[in-house]
Motif scaffolding. Structure first.
Motif, PDB file in Angstrom:
ATOM      1  N   VAL A  26      52.596   7.007  24.938  1.00 24.80           N
ATOM      2  CA  VAL A  26      53.090   5.721  25.437  1.00 24.80           C
ATOM      3  C   VAL A  26      53.042   5.727  26.962  1.00 24.80           C
ATOM      4  N   ASN A  63      56.474  -1.898  30.177  1.00 27.36           N
ATOM      5  CA  ASN A  63      55.538  -1.573  29.102  1.00 27.36           C
ATOM      6  C   ASN A  63      56.062  -0.398  28.277  1.00 27.36           C
ATOM      7  N   LEU A  67      57.341  -0.044  24.127  1.00 32.07           N
ATOM      8  CA  LEU A  67      56.624   0.852  23.212  1.00 32.07           C
ATOM      9  C   LEU A  67      57.474   2.052  22.782  1.00 32.07           C
TER      10      LEU A  67
END
Length: 137
Positions: A26, A63, A67
């Motif tokens: 990730v 982000n 995730l």
């Protein structure tokens, strides 16, 4: 340690290792986003390296929060609190990178892009430990 403790102890290590692998993958997507945004903001648009770093890192943090919440830690409860904690940990990363940029780029004249890229493994390790123990505990 009793015989009943053994499965619980051995079960933690593989889970932690899987989380670290997922966190790293990730993080890779966040790194790509972070570095691309940093290059665009600093190299193309001419933003100061510290401002470009703060903005690009914020994009990567956001982000990675989404995730990691879904894939790495499987925690979807209290998203606002978790995001604030995750972002606070991200600020630790920004501060760490800020210091490295200040010293290596600002004082020693090292290319800021190289400093930014080289700081990532250290920042990843620090943030994984903090996020695992605090943001997604």
């Amino acid at each position: 340690m009793t015989a009943t403790d053994a499965p619980a102890r051995t079960g933690r290590r593989p889970r932690t290792f899987r989380q670290l692998i997922s966190y790293t993958l990730v993080g890779g997507s966040g790194v790509v986003l972070d570095l691309a945004a940093f290059a665009l903001l600093h190299n193309v648009l001419g933003w100061h390296e510290q401002v470009a770093n703060a903005v690009s890192t914020t994009l990567g943090i956001t982000n990675n929060f989404v995730l990691n919440a879904v894939f790495t830690f499987g925690k979807r409860d209290r998203p606002a609190l978790r995001f604030v904690r995750f972002y606070a940990v991200g600020l630790v990363g920004i501060a760490l990178t800020f210091g490295l940029l200040w010293f290596f780029a600002g004082r020693l004249g090292t290319d800021p892009n190289l400093v930014k890229a080289a700081s990532l493994p250290l920042v990843l390790a620090v943030q994984f430990l903090l996020n695992r123990k605090w943001s997604f505990a």
